[in-house]
Design a protein around this motif. Structure first.
Motif, PDB file in Angstrom:
ATOM      1  N   ALA A 141      -6.287   9.802   0.740  1.00 48.77           N
ATOM      2  CA  ALA A 141      -5.751   8.921   1.791  1.00 48.77           C
ATOM      3  C   ALA A 141      -4.231   8.794   1.660  1.00 48.77           C
ATOM      4  N   ILE A 142      -3.717   9.054   0.460  1.00 46.03           N
ATOM      5  CA  ILE A 142      -2.256   9.022   0.258  1.00 46.03           C
ATOM      6  C   ILE A 142      -1.754  10.460   0.443  1.00 46.03           C
ATOM      7  N   ASP A 143      -0.648  10.615   1.143  1.00 46.25           N
ATOM      8  CA  ASP A 143      -0.108  11.955   1.395  1.00 46.25           C
ATOM      9  C   ASP A 143       0.704  12.380   0.162  1.00 46.25           C
ATOM     10  N   ILE A 144       0.015  13.054  -0.747  1.00 47.85           N
ATOM     11  CA  ILE A 144       0.623  13.420  -2.038  1.00 47.85           C
ATOM     12  C   ILE A 144       0.998  14.901  -2.008  1.00 47.85           C
ATOM     13  N   THR A 201       9.018  10.611  -5.487  1.00 47.35           N
ATOM     14  CA  THR A 201       9.452   9.568  -4.562  1.00 47.35           C
ATOM     15  C   THR A 201       8.196   9.011  -3.915  1.00 47.35           C
ATOM     16  N   VAL A 202       8.045   7.705  -4.016  1.00 46.60           N
ATOM     17  CA  VAL A 202       6.865   7.046  -3.448  1.00 46.60           C
ATOM     18  C   VAL A 202       7.312   6.169  -2.279  1.00 46.60           C
ATOM     19  N   ASN A 203       6.643   6.327  -1.153  1.00 45.65           N
ATOM     20  CA  ASN A 203       6.934   5.494   0.026  1.00 45.65           C
ATOM     21  C   ASN A 203       5.781   4.546   0.265  1.00 45.65           C
ATOM     22  N   THR A 204       6.115   3.307   0.507  1.00 40.78           N
ATOM     23  CA  THR A 204       5.072   2.337   0.811  1.00 40.78           C
ATOM     24  C   THR A 204       4.877   2.280   2.329  1.00 40.78           C
ATOM     25  N   GLU A 205       3.754   1.708   2.735  1.00 42.90           N
ATOM     26  CA  GLU A 205       3.507   1.580   4.186  1.00 42.90           C
ATOM     27  C   GLU A 205       4.560   0.708   4.847  1.00 42.90           C
ATOM     28  N   ASN A 236       8.352  21.038  -0.055  1.00 47.39           N
ATOM     29  CA  ASN A 236       8.241  22.465   0.287  1.00 47.39           C
ATOM     30  C   ASN A 236       7.195  23.180  -0.566  1.00 47.39           C
ATOM     31  N   GLY A 237       6.202  22.442  -0.995  1.00 45.67           N
ATOM     32  CA  GLY A 237       5.166  23.039  -1.850  1.00 45.67           C
ATOM     33  C   GLY A 237       3.798  22.543  -1.439  1.00 45.67           C
ATOM     34  N   PRO A 238       2.847  22.647  -2.365  1.00 43.97           N
ATOM     35  CA  PRO A 238       1.474  22.265  -2.019  1.00 43.97           C
ATOM     36  C   PRO A 238       1.293  20.755  -1.872  1.00 43.97           C
ATOM     37  N   THR A 239       0.288  20.363  -1.121  1.00 44.78           N
ATOM     38  CA  THR A 239      -0.114  18.951  -1.057  1.00 44.78           C
ATOM     39  C   THR A 239      -1.473  18.832  -1.736  1.00 44.78           C
ATOM     40  N   LEU A 240      -1.809  17.610  -2.115  1.00 40.99           N
ATOM     41  CA  LEU A 240      -3.140  17.399  -2.707  1.00 40.99           C
ATOM     42  C   LEU A 240      -4.207  17.786  -1.684  1.00 40.99           C
ATOM     43  N   ARG A 241      -3.957  17.433  -0.434  1.00 43.96           N
ATOM     44  CA  ARG A 241      -4.951  17.750   0.604  1.00 43.96           C
ATOM     45  C   ARG A 241      -5.162  19.259   0.702  1.00 43.96           C
ATOM     46  N   SER A 242      -4.093  20.048   0.569  1.00 45.20           N
ATOM     47  CA  SER A 242      -4.273  21.508   0.652  1.00 45.20           C
ATOM     48  C   SER A 242      -4.958  22.018  -0.617  1.00 45.20           C
ATOM     49  N   LEU A 243      -4.562  21.473  -1.765  1.00 46.24           N
ATOM     50  CA  LEU A 243      -5.138  21.951  -3.033  1.00 46.24           C
ATOM     51  C   LEU A 243      -6.622  21.600  -3.151  1.00 46.24           C
ATOM     52  N   TRP A 244      -7.032  20.510  -2.489  1.00 38.52           N
ATOM     53  CA  TRP A 244      -8.429  20.070  -2.570  1.00 38.52           C
ATOM     54  C   TRP A 244      -9.198  20.331  -1.268  1.00 38.52           C
ATOM     55  N   ALA A 245      -8.711  21.264  -0.459  1.00 32.90           N
ATOM     56  CA  ALA A 245      -9.371  21.502   0.838  1.00 32.90           C
ATOM     57  C   ALA A 245     -10.836  21.898   0.655  1.00 32.90           C
ATOM     58  N   ASP A 246     -11.140  22.609  -0.432  1.00 35.81           N
ATOM     59  CA  ASP A 246     -12.536  23.023  -0.650  1.00 35.81           C
ATOM     60  C   ASP A 246     -13.220  22.178  -1.725  1.00 35.81           C
ATOM     61  N   ARG A 270       0.853  -1.187   0.000  1.00 33.34           N
ATOM     62  CA  ARG A 270       0.000   0.000   0.000  1.00 33.34           C
ATOM     63  C   ARG A 270       0.889   1.236   0.000  1.00 33.34           C
ATOM     64  N   VAL A 271       0.569   2.185  -0.856  1.00 30.34           N
ATOM     65  CA  VAL A 271       1.353   3.416  -0.933  1.00 30.34           C
ATOM     66  C   VAL A 271       0.863   4.385   0.130  1.00 30.34           C
ATOM     67  N   ALA A 272       1.799   4.962   0.886  1.00 27.35           N
ATOM     68  CA  ALA A 272       1.436   5.872   1.965  1.00 27.35           C
ATOM     69  C   ALA A 272       1.677   7.333   1.572  1.00 27.35           C
ATOM     70  N   ARG A 273       2.717   7.558   0.755  1.00 27.94           N
ATOM     71  CA  ARG A 273       3.154   8.935   0.546  1.00 27.94           C
ATOM     72  C   ARG A 273       3.787   9.059  -0.835  1.00 27.94           C
ATOM     73  N   ALA A 274       3.615  10.213  -1.438  1.00 27.25           N
ATOM     74  CA  ALA A 274       4.293  10.492  -2.707  1.00 27.25           C
ATOM     75  C   ALA A 274       4.716  11.957  -2.700  1.00 27.25           C
ATOM     76  N   ARG A 275       5.988  12.201  -2.970  1.00 27.55           N
ATOM     77  CA  ARG A 275       6.516  13.576  -2.968  1.00 27.55           C
ATOM     78  C   ARG A 275       7.253  13.853  -4.268  1.00 27.55           C
TER      79      ARG A 275
END
Ligand code: N01
Length: 546
Positions: free
Chosen positions: A392-395, A126-130, A399-409, A112-117
């Motif tokens: 659910a994945i921390d994309i 860079t993709v990190n798995t759980e 030092n820039g935007p995250t998907l969660r911040s870009l899709w907050a609204d 399962r992928v946890a993070r992508a930066r």
């Protein structure tokens, strides 16, 4: 940081998900000479069809159309046993595809992928798995599916429940035997409607906890007709072309040209009757305005309600099973014996709209009105659709935007393919594409082909950086909203609008303009030099002289 540098591995493209989308991506990218790694949380391929093993799970798009079109050999050699394939058969099909095209060797299962930066300096993801592994690649593609993050209600006392409970999308591999048990099912959408008749056959007693009564059309499944199969296989290229150019990605549906209101009542009744008898979810397409005009919708709704009520013997139960919203504004369901199940002595409908579930005890479900003793409970409560799995994945960008911040609204995306601010990251059937409103295999093939063609275009020109432009994304988003706003769907409370998830921003997520029109637009964007996307070298993107 979960990563360990010594297992750092480099690829051209990292793909998340090994369902229809991930498998086809791998096949295409490999053919283009790219080094690809696919991550899959399950221990096999299949995506949706791997996870949703609940009794009765079945597709409501006909098998001959709900299948890959990219290989003539594949589509000729595969034989579907039923008009609408069940989950085990679709899973076998995808396993066959994986074997036939030798895809498994590049899929990392149980991962399962946890993070992508994204690193702007290195121009790579860079993709990190759980499990703590780290992978790098120029590009990353989310082939994570639209309906995979389960929504489980937060019921007080659930942890004290002594029986087994399930969500339909995480169904055990070994069959579950409900014989002799008192079972509860929460949820009466497409999933619950398929599950109820099957569990009713086994359970000592089945309580169906219904919050919203839904419209169902009989599926009328049966063995695949040999004549139809011969006919379709004899002209598959034309059938597939028709599907690609159609509004919903299905060749079998004629595109309606008339309003409900412009035909005589007998003609309208006959048109609905034909669709009802044909079965499946095409009924709202008998006319061109059922989803747009309130009066036309009311007439179609009344027709279906009347047909449904004819099946249910107890008038009080029939009342409770009668929907109160405009047909088609929530996903239309297709059933096999759903209403008939309520004529059984061992099935009780519980109206949890009137009296919601308040708590669970060790052996019970409590509403405001009564306590129901159950040995097992099944949540058929749906998904955090279209955005939940991605969020659910921390994309994000270093030092820039995250998907969660870009899709907050709420989600913002250009053609459902990319998100402005997240370079070199693609989605398959993302927000703002027809996705869940279409035969999704057709939409997946279209997106996969667009993405892989785009990467080939870039490779040929020595380009390695692509971003969606914010203004193009905004213009597309406005268009998606404008098209949805013309229909009755945008006004409804459904998972299309995020209304099923508490706290989720509300807005109509998929594109209603149709598969054919969407494809034509995406093709035009590509022909015009990928209009609305900035294609460059990484150096140019960083502002250095090329
Ligand atoms: O999920 P749903 P699904 N307390 O969200 C109820 C595809 N699919 O898994 O409407 C009590 O549609 C909820 O009630 P309400 C298809 O695209 C296709 O059934 O929110 N109840 C609803 O009744 C489909 O649309 C196929 O008031 C709660 C149900 O649970 C999509 O997947 C088969 C609740 C959820 O219905 C999702 O279908 C299956 C709560 N807290 C699925 N939360 C075929 O191709 C939710 N509900 C045939």
């Amino acid at each position: 940081m979960m990563s360990v540098e010594n297992n750092d591995q480099h690829y051209d493209v990292l793909v998340v998900g090994a369902g229809f989308a991930g498998l086809y991506l791998l096949h295409r990218l490999r053919a283009q000479g790219m080094r690809v790694k696919v991550f899959e949380a399950g221990d096999d391929v299949g995506g949706t069809w791997y996870w949703n093993r609940y009794p009765g799970a079945r597709c409501d798009v006909e098998s001959l159309e709900y299948s890959f079109s990219f290989s003539e050999e594949l589509q000729q050699e595969w034989k579907w046993s039923e008009r609408y394939a069940g989950q085990p058969e679709i899973l076998r099909y995808l396993q066959h595809v994986a074997d036939r095209f030798d895809l498994r060797r590049d899929v990392l299962f149980n991962t399962r992928v946890a993070r992508a930066r994204f690193s702007p300096a290195r121009n790579e993801w860079t993709v990190n798995t759980e499990a703590g592994e780290q992978y790098r690649a120029r590009y990353c593609v989310m082939a994570t599916g639209n309906l995979s993050k389960a929504s489980v209600p937060d019921i007080p006392g659930i942890e004290s429940f002594k029986g087994r409970w399930f969500h339909t999308s995480a169904w055990p591999k070994e069959p579950v035997d409900f014989t002799g048990l008192r079972v509860g099912v929460v949820g009466t959408g497409s999933t619950g409607i398929q599950l109820v008749p099957r569990v009713a056959e086994q359970a000592r007693h089945l309580y169906v906890f219904q919050r919203t009564a839904n419209y169902c059309i009989p599926l009328r499944n049966g063995p695949q007709d040999a004549g139809i199969e011969r006919d379709v296989k004899g002209r598959y290229a034309a059938v597939r072309k028709q599907a690609r150019e159609s509004p919903s990605g299905v060749a079998g549906f004629n595109v309606p040209t008339q309003s409900v209101l412009e035909v005589r009542p007998e003609e309208r009744e006959a048109a609905f009757e034909r669709r009802w008898n044909w079965g499946g979810i095409g009924l709202t397409r008998a006319f061109n305005d059922v989803l747009f005009n309130e009066e036309s919708n009311r007439i179609a709704s009344e027709y279906v309600k009347r047909k449904m009520r004819e099946v249910v013997k107890d008038p009080k139960v029939a009342d409770a099973l009668t929907p109160t919203y405009p047909i088609g504004t929530k996903r239309l369901c297709a059933d096999t014996g759903y209403f008939q199940a309520f004529n059984r002595d061992n099935v009780t409908l519980v109206d949890i709209r009137r009296s919601p579930i308040r708590a669970m005890g060790p052996h019970s479900v409590e509403t405001g009105e009564a306590t129901y003793e159950v040995d097992a409970l099944i949540f058929a409560t749906g998904f955090d659709a279209m955005t939940g799995t991605l969020l659910a994945i921390d994309i994000g960008v270093e030092n820039g935007p995250t998907l969660r911040s870009l899709w907050a609204d709420g989600p913002h995306a250009y053609l459902g393919l990319m998100v402005a601010g997240l370079p070199n990251l693609f989605m398959v059937t993302g927000p703002g594409s027809p996705s869940v409103l279409s035969n999704v295999v057709v939409s997946i093939e279209q997106h996969v082909e667009w993405i892989t063609n785009c990467l080939a275009h870039m490779q040929e020109r020595g380009l390695d950086h692509i971003e969606a432009l914010a203004d193009a994304q905004q213009t597309w988003g406005d268009h998606v909203n404008e098209v949805a706003g013309r229909s009755l769907l945008a006004k409804a409370s459904s998972w299309y609008t995020g209304a099923n998830i508490p706290g989720k921003p509300r807005g109509f997520i998929p594109y209603m303009g149709g598969v054919g029109a969407f494809r034509a637009h995406c093709d035009e964007v590509a022909r015009n030099g990928y209009q609305g996307f900035a294609l460059s070298t990484a150096r140019q993107a960083q502002g250095s002289p090329a």
